[in-house]
Design a protein around this motif. Structure first.
Motif, PDB file in Angstrom:
ATOM      1  N   LEU A  96      37.811  34.674  32.699  1.00  0.00           N
ATOM      2  CA  LEU A  96      37.372  36.030  33.025  1.00  0.00           C
ATOM      3  C   LEU A  96      35.984  36.334  32.466  1.00  0.00           C
ATOM      4  O   LEU A  96      35.235  37.110  33.045  1.00  0.00           O
ATOM      5  N   ALA A 100      33.665  34.917  35.133  1.00  0.00           N
ATOM      6  CA  ALA A 100      33.925  35.276  36.532  1.00  0.00           C
ATOM      7  C   ALA A 100      33.011  36.415  36.964  1.00  0.00           C
ATOM      8  O   ALA A 100      32.841  37.391  36.241  1.00  0.00           O
ATOM      9  N   ASN A 101      32.437  36.283  38.142  1.00  0.00           N
ATOM     10  CA  ASN A 101      31.526  37.330  38.623  1.00  0.00           C
ATOM     11  C   ASN A 101      31.744  37.621  40.100  1.00  0.00           C
ATOM     12  O   ASN A 101      30.824  38.021  40.808  1.00  0.00           O
ATOM     13  N   TYR A 102      32.951  37.403  40.565  1.00  0.00           N
ATOM     14  CA  TYR A 102      33.285  37.564  41.968  1.00  0.00           C
ATOM     15  C   TYR A 102      34.445  38.539  42.069  1.00  0.00           C
ATOM     16  O   TYR A 102      35.356  38.499  41.250  1.00  0.00           O
ATOM     17  N   GLN A 103      34.430  39.416  43.057  1.00  0.00           N
ATOM     18  CA  GLN A 103      35.547  40.339  43.228  1.00  0.00           C
ATOM     19  C   GLN A 103      36.550  39.774  44.228  1.00  0.00           C
ATOM     20  O   GLN A 103      36.179  39.111  45.195  1.00  0.00           O
ATOM     21  N   VAL A 153      44.358  40.488  42.756  1.00  0.00           N
ATOM     22  CA  VAL A 153      44.435  39.796  41.463  1.00  0.00           C
ATOM     23  C   VAL A 153      45.888  39.876  41.021  1.00  0.00           C
ATOM     24  O   VAL A 153      46.456  40.974  40.931  1.00  0.00           O
ATOM     25  N   GLN A 157      37.644  43.363  32.159  1.00  0.00           N
ATOM     26  CA  GLN A 157      37.270  42.272  33.059  1.00  0.00           C
ATOM     27  C   GLN A 157      38.218  42.188  34.251  1.00  0.00           C
ATOM     28  O   GLN A 157      37.780  41.978  35.386  1.00  0.00           O
ATOM     29  N   SER A 165      37.479  44.946  36.749  1.00  0.00           N
ATOM     30  CA  SER A 165      36.199  44.749  37.441  1.00  0.00           C
ATOM     31  C   SER A 165      36.267  43.684  38.528  1.00  0.00           C
ATOM     32  O   SER A 165      35.425  43.671  39.430  1.00  0.00           O
ATOM     33  N   LEU A 166      37.263  42.809  38.475  1.00  0.00           N
ATOM     34  CA  LEU A 166      37.370  41.735  39.470  1.00  0.00           C
ATOM     35  C   LEU A 166      38.133  42.147  40.733  1.00  0.00           C
ATOM     36  O   LEU A 166      38.204  41.386  41.689  1.00  0.00           O
TER      37      LEU A 166
END
Length: 191
Positions: free
Chosen positions: A112, A115-118, A122, A137, A140-141
């Motif tokens: 996490l 991670a920078n992708y939505q 989840v 985190q 935000s995903l």
């Protein structure tokens, strides 16, 4: 159908293993069949194509998710145990779904952090005590309009209470706890 056979085999294996295994980290602690069916419905209803799963175990839940995704859909699943990663990859191959699955061997916090992708959905099914430390985190995903689903919301309600309160307090989600399997906390992020 190959998938059906693999799922049935993993259900039996999970029950037998978890009943006889003393060490928690050696148990599979898989979702229930009705939870798998529920996840499949959520994926299809939300037209999800990109899913993140925290807690692969032997891949039982991952198979339910991957099978429900459209042809161009993909799931990234994160598991810290190397022995479970090996088992899961074998199960994905046997079910002919490896092409839809990326397995990341790492702890949830490590994954996490970078991670920078939505994601459209989840799904959390790992160390419940860590969710609250990772809550920012995790939230935000989830893409706007996407879903956050957390297993064990009824069976381990006390352990998840602080995390669920946090998600609700953001004002970004419409939430419900659904009494399917061990209980599913479902949060839909405002679009």
């Amino acid at each position: 159908m190959v998938l059906k056979g693999v799922l049935e085999e993993l259900e039996k294996l999970g029950k037998e293993n978890d009943a006889s295994e003393e060490q928690k980290d050696r148990k599979y602690l898989n979702i229930t069949r009705d939870t798998g069916e529920f996840l499949a419905v959520l994926i299809k209803a939300n037209a999800a194509t990109q899913v993140l799963e925290i807690g692969t175990s032997n891949g039982y839940s991952t198979l339910w998710i991957a099978a429900a995704l459209p042809t161009d859909g993909h799931i990234t699943t994160v598991e810290i145990s190397s022995s479970k990663v090996i088992q899961a990859k074998d199960n994905f191959k046997r079910a002919s779904l490896s092409h839809k699955i990326t397995v990341v061997q790492a702890g949830a916090a490590d994954y996490l952090e970078q991670a920078n992708y939505q994601f459209d959905l989840v799904f959390l099914d790992s160390d419940r005590s860590s969710y609250i430390q990772l809550a920012d985190q995790i939230v935000s995903l989830v893409r706007p309009g996407g879903l956050l689903v957390c297993d064990n919301a009824v069976s381990h309600a006390g352990e998840l209470e602080e995390f669920i309160d946090f998600v609700n307090s953001t004002g970004e989600f419409t939430i419900a706890t659904v009494p399917v399997g061990k209980g599913e906390f479902v949060a839909c992020k405002n679009a």
